[in-house]
Design a protein around this motif. Structure first.
Motif, PDB file in Angstrom:
ATOM      1  N   ASP A   1       0.815  -1.218   0.000  1.00  0.00           N
ATOM      2  CA  ASP A   1       0.000   0.000   0.000  1.00  0.00           C
ATOM      3  C   ASP A   1       0.848   1.266   0.000  1.00  0.00           C
ATOM      4  OD1 ASP A   1       1.010  -0.483   2.419  1.00  0.00           O
ATOM      5  OD2 ASP A   1      -0.886  -0.585   3.491  1.00  0.00           O
ATOM      6  N   GLU A   2       2.169   1.079  -0.193  1.00  0.00           N
ATOM      7  CA  GLU A   2       3.085   2.212  -0.275  1.00  0.00           C
ATOM      8  C   GLU A   2       3.091   3.082   0.965  1.00  0.00           C
ATOM      9  OE1 GLU A   2       3.315   4.554  -3.736  1.00  0.00           O
ATOM     10  OE2 GLU A   2       3.814   2.856  -5.023  1.00  0.00           O
ATOM     11  N   ASP A   3       2.803   2.489   2.137  1.00  0.00           N
ATOM     12  CA  ASP A   3       2.844   3.304   3.351  1.00  0.00           C
ATOM     13  C   ASP A   3       4.160   3.122   4.097  1.00  0.00           C
ATOM     14  OD1 ASP A   3       2.547   0.764   4.274  1.00  0.00           O
ATOM     15  OD2 ASP A   3       1.041   1.255   5.786  1.00  0.00           O
ATOM     16  N   ARG A   4       5.005   2.262   3.563  1.00  0.00           N
ATOM     17  CA  ARG A   4       6.292   2.009   4.195  1.00  0.00           C
ATOM     18  C   ARG A   4       7.303   1.672   3.115  1.00  0.00           C
ATOM     19  NH1 ARG A   4       7.155   4.266   8.805  1.00  0.00           N
ATOM     20  NH2 ARG A   4       9.112   3.508   9.689  1.00  0.00           N
ATOM     21  N   LEU A   5       8.523   2.155   3.261  1.00  0.00           N
ATOM     22  CA  LEU A   5       9.555   1.748   2.319  1.00  0.00           C
ATOM     23  C   LEU A   5      10.818   1.344   3.043  1.00  0.00           C
ATOM     24  CD1 LEU A   5      11.035   4.952   1.525  1.00  0.00           C
ATOM     25  CD2 LEU A   5       8.799   4.875   0.502  1.00  0.00           C
ATOM     26  N   VAL A   6      11.520   0.409   2.452  1.00  0.00           N
ATOM     27  CA  VAL A   6      12.747  -0.116   3.041  1.00  0.00           C
ATOM     28  C   VAL A   6      13.899   0.085   2.061  1.00  0.00           C
ATOM     29  CG1 VAL A   6      13.959  -2.170   3.832  1.00  0.00           C
ATOM     30  CG2 VAL A   6      11.546  -1.850   4.409  1.00  0.00           C
TER      31      VAL A   6
ATOM     32  N   SER B   1      16.440  -5.509   0.594  1.00  0.00           N
ATOM     33  CA  SER B   1      15.337  -4.602   0.953  1.00  0.00           C
ATOM     34  C   SER B   1      14.016  -5.351   0.940  1.00  0.00           C
ATOM     35  CB  SER B   1      15.298  -3.397   0.011  1.00  0.00           C
ATOM     36  OG  SER B   1      15.058  -3.800  -1.318  1.00  0.00           O
ATOM     37  N   ARG B   2      13.893  -6.290   0.028  1.00  0.00           N
ATOM     38  CA  ARG B   2      12.663  -7.074  -0.049  1.00  0.00           C
ATOM     39  C   ARG B   2      12.506  -7.970   1.178  1.00  0.00           C
ATOM     40  NH1 ARG B   2      10.610  -8.595  -5.964  1.00  0.00           N
ATOM     41  NH2 ARG B   2      12.061  -6.923  -6.440  1.00  0.00           N
ATOM     42  N   GLU B   3      13.596  -8.608   1.566  1.00  0.00           N
ATOM     43  CA  GLU B   3      13.565  -9.469   2.746  1.00  0.00           C
ATOM     44  C   GLU B   3      13.236  -8.670   3.999  1.00  0.00           C
ATOM     45  OE1 GLU B   3      13.552 -12.809   2.942  1.00  0.00           O
ATOM     46  OE2 GLU B   3      13.393 -12.474   0.792  1.00  0.00           O
ATOM     47  N   ARG B   4      13.879  -7.528   4.118  1.00  0.00           N
ATOM     48  CA  ARG B   4      13.655  -6.667   5.290  1.00  0.00           C
ATOM     49  C   ARG B   4      12.201  -6.205   5.344  1.00  0.00           C
ATOM     50  NH1 ARG B   4      13.305  -5.302   9.608  1.00  0.00           N
ATOM     51  NH2 ARG B   4      14.127  -3.500  10.708  1.00  0.00           N
ATOM     52  N   LEU B   5      11.651  -5.935   4.188  1.00  0.00           N
ATOM     53  CA  LEU B   5      10.251  -5.502   4.134  1.00  0.00           C
ATOM     54  C   LEU B   5       9.326  -6.623   4.600  1.00  0.00           C
ATOM     55  CD1 LEU B   5       8.232  -3.312   3.302  1.00  0.00           C
ATOM     56  CD2 LEU B   5       8.290  -4.239   0.982  1.00  0.00           C
ATOM     57  N   LYS B   6       9.645  -7.846   4.180  1.00  0.00           N
ATOM     58  CA  LYS B   6       8.852  -8.999   4.638  1.00  0.00           C
ATOM     59  C   LYS B   6       8.916  -9.115   6.152  1.00  0.00           C
ATOM     60  CE  LYS B   6       9.303 -12.075   0.620  1.00  0.00           C
ATOM     61  NZ  LYS B   6      10.024 -13.263   0.131  1.00  0.00           N
ATOM     62  N   GLY B   7      10.124  -8.926   6.682  1.00  0.00           N
ATOM     63  CA  GLY B   7      10.304  -9.005   8.123  1.00  0.00           C
ATOM     64  C   GLY B   7       9.467  -7.965   8.844  1.00  0.00           C
ATOM     65  N   LEU B   8       9.445  -6.764   8.317  1.00  0.00           N
ATOM     66  CA  LEU B   8       8.653  -5.684   8.915  1.00  0.00           C
ATOM     67  C   LEU B   8       7.178  -6.042   8.921  1.00  0.00           C
ATOM     68  CD1 LEU B   8       9.966  -2.247   7.604  1.00  0.00           C
ATOM     69  CD2 LEU B   8      10.204  -3.263   9.874  1.00  0.00           C
ATOM     70  N   SER B   9       6.693  -6.509   7.786  1.00  0.00           N
ATOM     71  CA  SER B   9       5.280  -6.859   7.658  1.00  0.00           C
ATOM     72  C   SER B   9       4.914  -7.960   8.645  1.00  0.00           C
ATOM     73  CB  SER B   9       4.975  -7.322   6.232  1.00  0.00           C
ATOM     74  OG  SER B   9       5.419  -6.366   5.303  1.00  0.00           O
ATOM     75  N   ALA B  10       5.801  -8.946   8.778  1.00  0.00           N
ATOM     76  CA  ALA B  10       5.545 -10.049   9.694  1.00  0.00           C
ATOM     77  C   ALA B  10       5.474  -9.543  11.136  1.00  0.00           C
ATOM     78  CB  ALA B  10       6.629 -11.112   9.557  1.00  0.00           C
ATOM     79  N   ALA B  11       6.392  -8.647  11.489  1.00  0.00           N
ATOM     80  CA  ALA B  11       6.410  -8.106  12.849  1.00  0.00           C
ATOM     81  C   ALA B  11       5.139  -7.305  13.134  1.00  0.00           C
ATOM     82  CB  ALA B  11       7.639  -7.213  13.030  1.00  0.00           C
TER      83      ALA B  11
END
Length: 241
Positions: free
Chosen positions: A55-60, A224-234
């Motif tokens: 949703d483009e509300d966060r970027l890594v 950056s993609r992996e980190r974004l997945k981690g953020l979403s999971a958290a």
DNA sequence: GCGACAG
DNA sequence: ATCTTGTCGC
């Protein structure tokens, strides 16, 4: 610490709207310098990329430093942020620069050159992301784009290493289309700051022994993609399913 | 005026 | 940028 993440928010360096952003680019463009870049002497190259939440509300942002010629990962860092500027073609540096600077600031080694996912001089005001970042850091930067933005070029030859100049509407050569893999569509290389096109092309070829895109970009993209997945999971765990 | 438009 | 399955080829 090679980058001061706060530098971009200094007076006069952070626009409050797209018009100011364009004016800032025009003001800073004359300060971009072209210097010879000896690609053969590069020992550390940093790759930069940014991934967006759906949703483009966060970027890594990710910065990955690779050694040359071996292309081994030496160091990597990430940073996440809320987008501080809307996406407007020609202005996306204002979206991606804040987290990129933060990630770069977390590196302990000093790369010889920064490889940006985007353009440098191949930009409507000759001040793409690579120029902007290079100017802020006062370090060599180059830009590698996956699709053309400004200017036009002939189709480069089919063999790896073939190139065709990228020419802007006013006739200026602002970069080139470069074939990094035989028979695969080219990438678009342009100079950022303190580099030249010949050096940029040589470096990109050293960074593309196997794939179309530079290993630097690929590594930063994956991280950056992996980190974004981690953020979403958290976030999912915090809110509950 | 119209279309095109990095990530 | 991101949403997405299978498929062709080295």
């Amino acid at each position: 610490m090679i980058a001061d993440p706060d530098r971009i928010s200094r007076p006069g360096l952070w626009p409050s709207d797209p018009d100011e952003a364009r004016a800032l680019q025009e003001r800073l463009a004359p300060e971009v310098r072209t210097e010879p870049l000896d690609a053969g002497a590069v020992r550390l190259a940093a790759g930069l990329d940014v991934s967006y939440a759906p949703d483009e509300d966060r970027l890594v942002a990710a910065a990955v430093v690779l050694s040359l010629p071996g292309l081994e990962v030496v160091e990597a860092a990430t940073a996440d942020a809320a987008p501080a500027f809307p996406y407007v073609p020609g202005l996306f540096a204002f979206r991606e620069l804040p987290p990129l600077l933060e990630a770069i600031g977390r590196l302990s080694v000093e790369p010889d050159v920064f490889v940006c996912d985007g353009f440098g001089l191949a930009h409507p005001r000759r001040f793409g992301l690579a120029c902007h970042l290079g100017w802020l850091l006062d370090r060599p930067t180059i830009g590698v784009g996956k699709s053309p933005f400004v200017g036009r070029s002939d189709e480069p030859g089919a063999e790896r290493g073939a190139r065709a100049p990228l020419v802007a509407d006013d006739g200026a050569e602002v970069g080139c289309a470069l074939r990094t893999r035989a028979g695969v569509r080219p990438v678009y290389v342009s100079v950022g700051h303190r580099a030249d096109l010949e050096g940029a092309v040589d470096l990109v070829l050293r960074l593309t022994p196997r794939y179309r895109l530079p290993e630097t970009v690929r590594a930063a993209d994956h991280l950056s993609r992996e980190r974004l997945k981690g953020l979403s999971a958290a976030e999912g765990r915090a809110v509950g399913p």
